[in-house]
Design a protein around this motif. Structure first.
Motif, PDB file in Angstrom:
ATOM      1  N   UNK A  86      15.576   0.381 -11.391  1.00 36.55           N
ATOM      2  CA  UNK A  86      14.715  -0.044 -10.294  1.00 36.55           C
ATOM      3  C   UNK A  86      13.835   1.099  -9.800  1.00 36.55           C
ATOM      4  N   UNK A  87      12.918   0.784  -8.894  1.00 36.21           N
ATOM      5  CA  UNK A  87      12.043   1.808  -8.332  1.00 36.21           C
ATOM      6  C   UNK A  87      12.875   2.731  -7.450  1.00 36.21           C
ATOM      7  N   UNK A  88      12.780   4.025  -7.688  1.00 38.19           N
ATOM      8  CA  UNK A  88      13.478   5.018  -6.868  1.00 38.19           C
ATOM      9  C   UNK A  88      12.619   5.342  -5.654  1.00 38.19           C
ATOM     10  N   UNK A  89      13.101   4.985  -4.475  1.00 34.89           N
ATOM     11  CA  UNK A  89      12.347   5.213  -3.246  1.00 34.89           C
ATOM     12  C   UNK A  89      13.056   6.198  -2.320  1.00 34.89           C
ATOM     13  N   UNK A  90      14.032   6.923  -2.837  1.00 37.09           N
ATOM     14  CA  UNK A  90      14.722   7.905  -1.999  1.00 37.09           C
ATOM     15  C   UNK A  90      13.766   9.009  -1.576  1.00 37.09           C
ATOM     16  N   UNK A  91      13.929   9.558  -0.385  1.00 37.79           N
ATOM     17  CA  UNK A  91      12.994  10.580   0.118  1.00 37.79           C
ATOM     18  C   UNK A  91      12.842  11.774  -0.804  1.00 37.79           C
ATOM     19  N   UNK A  92      13.963  12.239  -1.396  1.00 35.13           N
ATOM     20  CA  UNK A  92      13.859  13.433  -2.239  1.00 35.13           C
ATOM     21  C   UNK A  92      13.071  13.179  -3.518  1.00 35.13           C
ATOM     22  N   UNK A  93      12.812  11.895  -3.828  1.00 34.81           N
ATOM     23  CA  UNK A  93      11.976  11.567  -4.985  1.00 34.81           C
ATOM     24  C   UNK A  93      10.494  11.665  -4.650  1.00 34.81           C
ATOM     25  N   UNK A  94      10.174  11.953  -3.389  1.00 36.79           N
ATOM     26  CA  UNK A  94       8.783  12.051  -2.962  1.00 36.79           C
ATOM     27  C   UNK A  94       8.284  10.855  -2.174  1.00 36.79           C
ATOM     28  N   UNK A  95       9.164   9.878  -1.937  1.00 34.40           N
ATOM     29  CA  UNK A  95       8.754   8.676  -1.192  1.00 34.40           C
ATOM     30  C   UNK A  95       8.829   8.966   0.302  1.00 34.40           C
ATOM     31  N   UNK A  96       7.796   9.639   0.800  1.00 36.99           N
ATOM     32  CA  UNK A  96       7.778  10.060   2.201  1.00 36.99           C
ATOM     33  C   UNK A  96       6.600   9.486   2.973  1.00 36.99           C
ATOM     34  N   UNK A  97       5.960   8.487   2.401  1.00 34.07           N
ATOM     35  CA  UNK A  97       4.900   7.777   3.121  1.00 34.07           C
ATOM     36  C   UNK A  97       4.827   6.356   2.588  1.00 34.07           C
ATOM     37  N   UNK A  98       4.278   5.469   3.396  1.00 42.72           N
ATOM     38  CA  UNK A  98       4.102   4.094   2.942  1.00 42.72           C
ATOM     39  C   UNK A  98       3.174   4.020   1.746  1.00 42.72           C
ATOM     40  N   UNK A  99       2.194   4.914   1.705  1.00 39.60           N
ATOM     41  CA  UNK A  99       1.261   4.917   0.578  1.00 39.60           C
ATOM     42  C   UNK A  99       1.998   5.152  -0.735  1.00 39.60           C
ATOM     43  N   UNK A 100       2.965   6.089  -0.735  1.00 41.22           N
ATOM     44  CA  UNK A 100       3.735   6.361  -1.948  1.00 41.22           C
ATOM     45  C   UNK A 100       4.598   5.155  -2.308  1.00 41.22           C
ATOM     46  N   UNK A 101       5.250   4.563  -1.313  1.00 45.13           N
ATOM     47  CA  UNK A 101       6.069   3.381  -1.571  1.00 45.13           C
ATOM     48  C   UNK A 101       5.240   2.272  -2.201  1.00 45.13           C
ATOM     49  N   UNK A 102       4.092   1.998  -1.611  1.00 42.76           N
ATOM     50  CA  UNK A 102       3.247   0.911  -2.107  1.00 42.76           C
ATOM     51  C   UNK A 102       2.655   1.241  -3.472  1.00 42.76           C
ATOM     52  N   UNK A 103       2.319   2.511  -3.707  1.00 40.25           N
ATOM     53  CA  UNK A 103       1.809   2.921  -5.022  1.00 40.25           C
ATOM     54  C   UNK A 103       2.874   2.704  -6.106  1.00 40.25           C
ATOM     55  N   UNK A 104       4.125   2.996  -5.777  1.00 38.28           N
ATOM     56  CA  UNK A 104       5.191   2.821  -6.769  1.00 38.28           C
ATOM     57  C   UNK A 104       5.443   1.343  -7.051  1.00 38.28           C
ATOM     58  N   UNK A 105       5.334   0.522  -6.026  1.00 36.59           N
ATOM     59  CA  UNK A 105       5.457  -0.913  -6.244  1.00 36.59           C
ATOM     60  C   UNK A 105       4.317  -1.407  -7.125  1.00 36.59           C
ATOM     61  N   UNK A 106       3.093  -0.953  -6.835  1.00 36.93           N
ATOM     62  CA  UNK A 106       1.931  -1.367  -7.629  1.00 36.93           C
ATOM     63  C   UNK A 106       2.083  -0.937  -9.081  1.00 36.93           C
ATOM     64  N   UNK A 107       2.591   0.277  -9.302  1.00 40.83           N
ATOM     65  CA  UNK A 107       2.791   0.757 -10.674  1.00 40.83           C
ATOM     66  C   UNK A 107       3.821  -0.091 -11.407  1.00 40.83           C
ATOM     67  N   UNK A 108       4.885  -0.491 -10.697  1.00 45.61           N
ATOM     68  CA  UNK A 108       5.901  -1.335 -11.319  1.00 45.61           C
ATOM     69  C   UNK A 108       5.335  -2.703 -11.661  1.00 45.61           C
ATOM     70  N   UNK A 109       4.483  -3.230 -10.793  1.00 45.85           N
ATOM     71  CA  UNK A 109       3.885  -4.544 -11.032  1.00 45.85           C
ATOM     72  C   UNK A 109       3.048  -4.548 -12.302  1.00 45.85           C
ATOM     73  N   UNK A 110       2.386  -3.444 -12.566  1.00 40.03           N
ATOM     74  CA  UNK A 110       1.534  -3.373 -13.767  1.00 40.03           C
ATOM     75  C   UNK A 110       2.332  -3.529 -15.047  1.00 40.03           C
TER      76      UNK A 110
END
Length: 536
Positions: free
Chosen positions: A75-99
């Motif tokens: 699954x998408x790793x959204x833990x903070x230490x992975x760099x997911x420290x803003x909504x923009x990063x979270x949404x970018x990772x979701x968008x990348x997974x959707x592709x």
């Protein structure tokens, strides 16, 4: 039969066993320590010089979710230490997974912490809709008790703006509009429509996660919730993994104890899966019931409202239902391991256990048990009810706790030193994937009471390093009813040993925060993980 092995160097055999300079492994067990170990070594004995390193009993993570960790690796790793420290990063990772997904395929993620995001809030269904208009999305907060779903996922689960709140759960709305946030039991309708995992996928997950544990010096775990995804099929997956030689770590299975048809207690009991059944590799453990949620998600049931609000959290069940579930499992002979974080939930569970007349030999457990009162501690001690805390929570979420629970309550939370001084056996654990599996950060937290932001939360509750290792080894075995076979390196114990890359007793606690790792993990005296190929 494998050859004997002699370790020579600095060995921490256990809190009461102390240090030794040699250890002999024979037939999968510790045969001797010190001079007796050296004298017992035969000409064909393998020898390993530790040098500047330290050998300790392999770690026992007595509350984590092995299968979930393995399944979540896809699954998408959204833990903070992975760099997911803003909504923009979270949404970018979701968008990348959707592709990489076909329209209609599920997009799953885990580990975001809204407190660690720059915006300090949860994503919304509408934001997820914008990047995933044709795919259902389900993102689980790091605690596992709160999640965000997009509109497509909510629709598939049958949740609309007029759907009433589910007992023991929350469906959040603003201006009569779904935000996408669901908590506790309200997550169940979405989980019910997620793609099912077959046995092969579950075995793969067990094996993958088990090797990840061995890489960190962890040789034993309790999977703290077996059954919520595939019922008895999850037990079957563990049995299949063991039979195929694909169970890398010793596993204590904690059975999902919610009412049928979700819970599996009646089926497991009928099939002979009762506490203690099995062997040192795969054993049936306690029954788990959720009493409340998480403090970070403001769903742990508290007697006093959270900061900046009137909310006091969520009870999953009313008293009558909870006490009935406890009695059913207790009367069937099971150990209990009940999730209760807030003091109000702990009270509900404690009263239920007291009503059962529970005695210390049952070793009933309260999992997490983070926000309890002195009176509750005394009542637990009198009945031998064991706390199973996650010190790592203070490291990862301590600053959030200050925000949502206030300073006074937070400084008193997860009182490791007090528990130990009062005669409890707190089994330190991770609750991964809620927190990192890293045992060294868990040790760091116990000896410093420091958060990942450097805040020190009541140094009076810090413990020394030897006691911290004891909590992550012997105490973990004790709360799992297996201290007679593991948790120390006394002669006769299983030869489950972790060789650390350095010696934190010499280097100090700072090395535990990213400067140390496991070089070698032995299980039954055999290398389950060998970073440098020393025993190849």
């Amino acid at each position: 039969m494998s050859a004997d092995l002699l370790l020579q160097g600095r060995i921490f055999a256990g809190l009461h066993e102390g240090f030794s300079d040699a250890l002999l492994v024979r037939d999968g067990k510790v045969a001797a320590l010190g001079q007796e170990a050296r004298d017992g070594a035969k000409p064909g004995t393998k020898r390993l010089e530790l040098g500047h390193r330290l050998a300790v009993p392999a770690f026992h993570d007595c509350h984590m979710h092995l299968m979930s960790i393995g399944l979540g690796m896809d699954n998408i790793n959204l833990r903070p230490e992975s760099g997911a420290r803003s909504l923009a990063v979270v949404l970018d990772r979701v968008a990348a997974a959707v592709r990489n997904k076909a329209p209609g395929a599920w997009v799953l993620g885990r580990g975001y912490d809204h407190f660690e995001l720059a915006e300090r809030r949860h994503p919304t269904a509408q934001e997820l809709d914008a990047v995933a208009p044709d795919n259902p999305v389900f993102l689980v907060r790091t605690c596992g008790h709160v999640a965000i779903a997009n509109t497509r996922a909510l629709q598939l689960a049958g949740i609309g703006h007029n759907t009433p709140d589910i007992p023991g759960g929350l469906i959040e709305r603003r201006d009569n509009r779904l935000t996408g946030l669901v908590a506790e039991q309200a997550m169940r309708p979405i989980q019910a429509v997620l793609p099912a995992h077959n046995q092969a996928q579950m075995v793969d997950a067990i094996e993958r996660a088990g090797h990840h544990m061995l890489e960190q010096g962890i040789a034993s775990v309790m999977d703290a919730n077996v059954g919520p995804r595939a019922g008895m099929g999850e037990i079957a997956a563990y049995e299949a993994a063991k039979a195929a030689g694909r169970l890398p770590v010793r596993t204590y299975m904690c059975l999902y104890g919610h009412p049928a048809p979700a819970g599996i207690v009646a089926q497991a009991h009928a099939a002979g899966y009762v506490t203690g059944a099995g062997d040192a590799w795969l054993r049936t453990g306690p029954v788990k019931v959720f009493a409340d949620g998480s403090a970070g998600g403001r769903t742990a049931a508290m007697s006093v409202p959270y900061e900046n609000g009137t909310d006091t959290g969520v009870f999953v069940f009313d008293d009558t239902t909870m006490h009935g579930l406890l009695k059913d499992a207790h009367d069937r002979g099971y150990q209990l391991a009940i999730h209760a974080i807030g003091d109000a939930a702990i009270e509900q569970v404690l009263v239920g256990m007291e009503n059962l007349g529970t005695t210390p030999d049952r070793r009933h457990r309260i999992e997490h048990c983070g926000w309890l009162t002195p009176g509750q501690r005394a009542r637990m001690r009198a009945r031998g009810i064991l706390p199973v805390p996650q010190p790592i929570f203070m490291y990862e979420f301590g600053d959030l706790y200050l925000d949502v629970c206030g300073r006074e309550r937070t400084l008193a939370a997860y009182p490791m030193k007090t528990w130990i001084e009062e005669g409890h056996f707190p089994g330190a654990s991770s609750d991964a994937p809620v927190s990192t599996t890293d045992p060294f950060l868990n040790l760091f937290t116990m000896v410093t009471r420091q958060t990942n932001k450097g805040t020190v939360l009541n140094p009076d509750e810090a413990i020394d390093l030897a006691t911290a290792i004891h909590a992550l080894t012997y105490n973990g075995a004790y709360v799992s009813k297996s201290e007679h076979e593991k948790g120390t390196l006394a002669p006769g114990m299983l030869a489950d040993i972790a060789v650390l890359s350095d010696d934190p007793f010499v280097k100090g606690p700072e090395i535990l925060q990213g400067g140390i790792r496991a070089d070698l993990t032995l299980v039954d005296g055999q290398p389950g993980f060998d970073r440098h190929g020393e025993l190849a």
